[in-house]
Design a protein around this motif. Structure first.
Motif, PDB file in Angstrom:
ATOM      1  N   ASP A 136     -11.712   0.542   2.361  1.00 22.43           N
ATOM      2  CA  ASP A 136     -10.760   0.821   3.442  1.00 22.43           C
ATOM      3  C   ASP A 136     -11.528   1.108   4.734  1.00 22.43           C
ATOM      4  N   ASN A 150      -4.624   4.874  -2.011  1.00 26.68           N
ATOM      5  CA  ASN A 150      -5.808   5.431  -1.357  1.00 26.68           C
ATOM      6  C   ASN A 150      -6.401   6.522  -2.227  1.00 26.68           C
ATOM      7  N   LYS A 158     -11.038  -4.100   3.879  1.00 30.17           N
ATOM      8  CA  LYS A 158      -9.945  -3.918   4.827  1.00 30.17           C
ATOM      9  C   LYS A 158     -10.553  -3.641   6.188  1.00 30.17           C
ATOM     10  N   GLU A 215      -8.162   1.924  -3.017  1.00 32.56           N
ATOM     11  CA  GLU A 215      -8.791   1.861  -1.693  1.00 32.56           C
ATOM     12  C   GLU A 215      -9.722   3.050  -1.502  1.00 32.56           C
ATOM     13  N   GLU A 247       0.848  -1.196   0.000  1.00 32.04           N
ATOM     14  CA  GLU A 247       0.000   0.000   0.000  1.00 32.04           C
ATOM     15  C   GLU A 247       0.882   1.244   0.000  1.00 32.04           C
TER      16      GLU A 247
HETATM   17 MG    MG Z   1      -5.622   2.552   2.944  1.00 31.06          MG
END
Ligand code: MG
Ligand code: C2E
Ligand code: MG
Ligand code: MG
Length: 279
Positions: free
Chosen positions: A180, A118, A201, A150, A59
């Motif tokens: 996320d 993200n 997640k 995400e 990530e």
């Molecule tokens: Mg994240």
């Protein structure tokens, strides 16, 4: 801006609020120059697949080092970048940089590795966002299924129609989408199916007290089973202890991410970790 819903909501502008407002203004203007001055960088944090022990994905997490103000955390500057619209250009830089880094790692032989970035709601809501993603993937010669986007649960709330259309298009392109911080927002099971989500997640707030909080254990176990029933993978965030890992493995969680394995680190440090792990 304060909501003017009635007399009870009236607030005076305290010295502390004044300091916060001026700090935000200072950061907003400093952020305008951060990209061109090379103050932004990406750190990467590995996600480990439990059934084979491999690092399946890293990530990308944004970092800002300002020469006078020092390190500024994402939780402080991302909201400022979102409110000022700067997240669009910064976010594009993040995706391009992460894909360029992934290209270098694939060239080193780490060909199974994926990268997760993200996204802010504003980026996702750009009308031509799927085309932008396609263009960036082509620029870096990365296959679409090597990119995970995400999103937090709030992203679809104000315009579910557009969100579904964008998700469909990205899914058709082959890009993978993750939710996320799952468990902190308002997704319904129905939405998860409609949105063609690849992974959930599990938010670190549920993982933190797994060792001594029976409620958290029940929630995590239920999330994993629900995801399994829907054919969605699960990644636990913020895994710091062996006991947490043991519980997650026993419950059938697919992947883990956290300080137990590695914090987010600069690309060269993570590269050493990846090569060692692959050997
Ligand atoms: Mg994240
Ligand atoms: P997130 O995407 O949920 O990222 C997880 C955060 O938890 C990261 O904080 C990570 O460093 C931290 N973390 C990872 N493992 C552990 C652990 O074992 N224990 C604990 N206590 N924390 C752990 P970070 O890097 O400060 O990022 C905070 C948030 O800022 C991210 O949460 C994400 O929402 C946002 N963010 C970061 N980079 C970007 C970006 O490029 N674009 C956008 N839109 N948001 C970003
Ligand atoms: Mg998270
Ligand atoms: Mg978060």
């Amino acid at each position: 801006h304060a909501k003017a819903t009635g007399r009870d909501d009236f607030r005076t502008f305290t010295p502390q609020m004044q300091r916060q407002a001026s700090r935000a203004l200072q950061l907003e203007s400093a952020l305008r120059k951060a990209l061109e001055r090379g103050q932004l960088s990406l750190h990467y944090q590995p996600q480990i697949t439990l059934d084979n022990g491999k690092v399946s994905c890293v990530e990308a997490l944004l970092r800002w080092h300002h020469p006078q103000l020092g390190d500024i955390t994402p939780s402080e500057f991302i909201p400022i970048a979102e409110n000022s619209g700067q997240i669009l250009s910064i976010g594009e830089w993040v995706i391009r940089s992460a894909l360029a880094q992934l290209r270098r790692w694939h060239d080193l032989g780490l060909t199974w590795l994926r990268v997760a970035v993200n996204l802010s709601a504003l980026q996702f809501r750009q009308p031509r966002f799927p085309q932008l993603i396609e263009q960036l993937l082509q620029e870096c010669r990365i296959a679409p299924d090597m990119l995970e986007l995400e999103l937090t649960e709030g992203v679809a709330i104000d315009n579910p129609h557009q969100a579904v259309a964008t998700m469909r298009q990205l899914h058709a392109q082959g890009v993978r989408m993750s939710v996320d911080d799952f468990g902190t927002g308002y997704s319904s099971l129905n939405q998860l199916k409609r949105f063609q989500i690849y992974k959930l997640k599990i938010d670190q707030s549920f993982v933190r007290d797994l060792d001594n909080d029976g409620n958290d254990r029940a929630l995590v176990s239920a999330i994993i089973r629900m995801a399994q029933a829907l054919g969605i993978r699960t990644t636990a965030e913020g895994v710091e202890s062996q006991a947490q890992l043991d519980y997650l493995r026993e419950q059938g969680c697919c992947e883990v991410q956290g300080y137990l394995f590695s914090a987010a680190q600069p690309a060269d440090v993570i590269q050493a970790f990846l090569l060692q792990h692959a050997a």
